[in-house]
Enzyme design. Sequence first.
Site, PDB file in Angstrom:
ATOM      1  N   LYS A 171      11.261  19.195  -2.642  1.00 22.17           N
ATOM      2  CA  LYS A 171       9.888  19.007  -3.107  1.00 22.17           C
ATOM      3  C   LYS A 171       9.105  18.294  -2.011  1.00 22.17           C
ATOM      4  O   LYS A 171       9.298  17.104  -1.770  1.00 22.17           O
ATOM      5  CB  LYS A 171       9.819  18.146  -4.372  1.00 22.17           C
ATOM      6  CG  LYS A 171       8.396  18.152  -4.944  1.00 22.17           C
ATOM      7  CD  LYS A 171       8.056  16.952  -5.773  1.00 22.17           C
ATOM      8  CE  LYS A 171       7.431  15.847  -5.014  1.00 22.17           C
ATOM      9  NZ  LYS A 171       6.099  16.118  -4.447  1.00 22.17           N
ATOM     10  N   GLU A 246      14.520   6.467   2.911  1.00 24.33           N
ATOM     11  CA  GLU A 246      13.771   6.088   4.120  1.00 24.33           C
ATOM     12  C   GLU A 246      12.408   5.613   3.639  1.00 24.33           C
ATOM     13  O   GLU A 246      11.598   6.424   3.185  1.00 24.33           O
ATOM     14  CB  GLU A 246      13.614   7.295   5.058  1.00 24.33           C
ATOM     15  CG  GLU A 246      14.910   7.833   5.620  1.00 24.33           C
ATOM     16  CD  GLU A 246      15.542   6.904   6.647  1.00 24.33           C
ATOM     17  OE1 GLU A 246      14.884   5.967   7.122  1.00 24.33           O
ATOM     18  OE2 GLU A 246      16.730   7.125   6.956  1.00 24.33           O
ATOM     19  N   CYS A 280       5.744   5.472   9.582  1.00 26.58           N
ATOM     20  CA  CYS A 280       6.551   4.404   8.969  1.00 26.58           C
ATOM     21  C   CYS A 280       7.088   3.428  10.005  1.00 26.58           C
ATOM     22  O   CYS A 280       7.251   2.259   9.728  1.00 26.58           O
ATOM     23  CB  CYS A 280       7.696   5.020   8.175  1.00 26.58           C
ATOM     24  SG  CYS A 280       8.648   6.164   9.157  1.00 26.58           S
ATOM     25  N   GLU A 379       2.514  -3.057   4.245  1.00 23.72           N
ATOM     26  CA  GLU A 379       2.364  -1.853   5.052  1.00 23.72           C
ATOM     27  C   GLU A 379       0.957  -1.296   4.837  1.00 23.72           C
ATOM     28  O   GLU A 379       0.589  -0.956   3.713  1.00 23.72           O
ATOM     29  CB  GLU A 379       3.405  -0.822   4.618  1.00 23.72           C
ATOM     30  CG  GLU A 379       3.390   0.398   5.491  1.00 23.72           C
ATOM     31  CD  GLU A 379       4.453   1.409   5.095  1.00 23.72           C
ATOM     32  OE1 GLU A 379       4.525   1.759   3.915  1.00 23.72           O
ATOM     33  OE2 GLU A 379       5.198   1.847   5.978  1.00 23.72           O
TER      34      GLU A 379
END
Length: 472
Positions: A171, A246, A280, A379
């Site tokens: 997906k 991750e 990331c 983040e």
Amino acid sequence: MDLARTDFYLDGQWVAADAGETVAVRNPATEEVVAAVPAGTAADVDRAVAAARAAFPGWADTAPVERAAHLDRLHAALSARADDIARTVALELGTPLKVATRVQAGLPLTVLHSYVELAARPPADETVGNSLVVREPVGVVGAITPWNYPLHQVVAKLAPALAAGCTVVLKPSELTPLTAYLLFDAIHEAGLPPGVVNLVTGTGPVVGEAIAAHPDVDMVSFTGSTATGRRISHLAADRIARVALELGGKSANLVLDDADLGTAVKVGVGNAFLNSGQTCTAWTRLLVHRDRYDEALDLAAKAAAGYRLGDPFDPATRLGPLVSAAQRERVLGHVARGLADGGRLVCGGPDAPVPDRGFFVAPTVIADVDPDSALAQEEVFGPVLAVIGFDDEDEAVTIANNSRYGLAGAVWSADEERALRVARRMRTGAVDVNGAPFNPLAPFGGYKQSGLGRELGRHGLEEFLQVKAIQR
Ligand code: NAD
């Protein structure tokens, strides 16, 4: 390029989705809807998982060299689509075409190619006393991926899973699903056996949760936010399924007093702003020795001001938009909070000029950021660099490790041994010394809340293997 896609890829065929809901895909540089893909349901996931389950024994038993040959054919079919991939990512994500060509299309091709060889040479059986220790594929893998590197994140799961002998249900992110269709066109052309790879598009709460909770999915391999990773872990824990995660990052670029400051800051700003900061591993905290702090700020401001915003298809553009209006609002919120918490605006900011249309945020540098403040801890996922000063090496390491994340990082020093010592003290999955190049065979993954497990190279393949001991 035909952008309208109305089907899923199930059991080796394009299968029309029931005429139900769709998910709109927007060009973030113009804010216009450019395509739509089907919004899958739990029933679609059931069909995909059933196909992957049925294909598993045959694929697991296929000789490694044959699996390698399949990956090689897939690599050829995907390489032929490299230009379309770069253009599609520029369209659905807004990555400037030049960067999209090099990174968004080039990197996954490199990674896929690396697994052609790794697939042909799987880990050998071992003898431990009277035991024969063998490695076997985990089974059916559910792969759920984010939008920021839409093809790379998929290939980093699919290639090692297939090399290991697993079958896959994918997906992709609903924000950037079009690249996955190009991949599955290549999969179809390469002639992978039916059911070995399957595609269901749709939203996270519906399709993603159905995959993560599916009793017949043996492993969920996820890349995305830490919050979603936590949710997926909970769903998988109910049936003790394996998860690989991750997740997010807040990586430090640690510039020691003896570093080549010009290079360290220029490369550091480039890293932080790559893909509009939607990376990331981005080095979003620039840590500089106080003796060279003002000089570094000057260099950072000049470098940031050189990032021209604009149309991703214009060769002069260095910084594209963010992926969505929601992301732009989030990023601007982080900037406002950073300034309210005492940060000093050096470049960019909420009032800097940006194109009238599109989800743009100006390249922004904020100095004097408190290492405990939200801007240093959260983040941001936008072109925003937080600069923090330090007095000595110990303080620098303490600040670098003052994070719930631990994905990447950098150290710069004229003395490589010193840099390596500092790199070893950083609680993070990867550290680049003096701007060393990216290694697609090196293990990639996070410490702390940046994730579980490793991707890429041999380590990435081993994530998809089980270990069995046979006594004799
Ligand atoms: P996200 O977590 O919102 O979405 C990622 C994927 O998960 C999407 O496909 C989404 O549809 C799906 N999803 C959402 N909710 C779900 C649910 N409840 N159950 C199952 N699936 C669900 O992340 P994003 O916004 O697409 O990506 C940005 C994040 O990804 C950032 O935090 C970034 O750091 C992280 N990221 C990490 C890495 C890495 O390798 N560590 C790489 C790229 C991005």
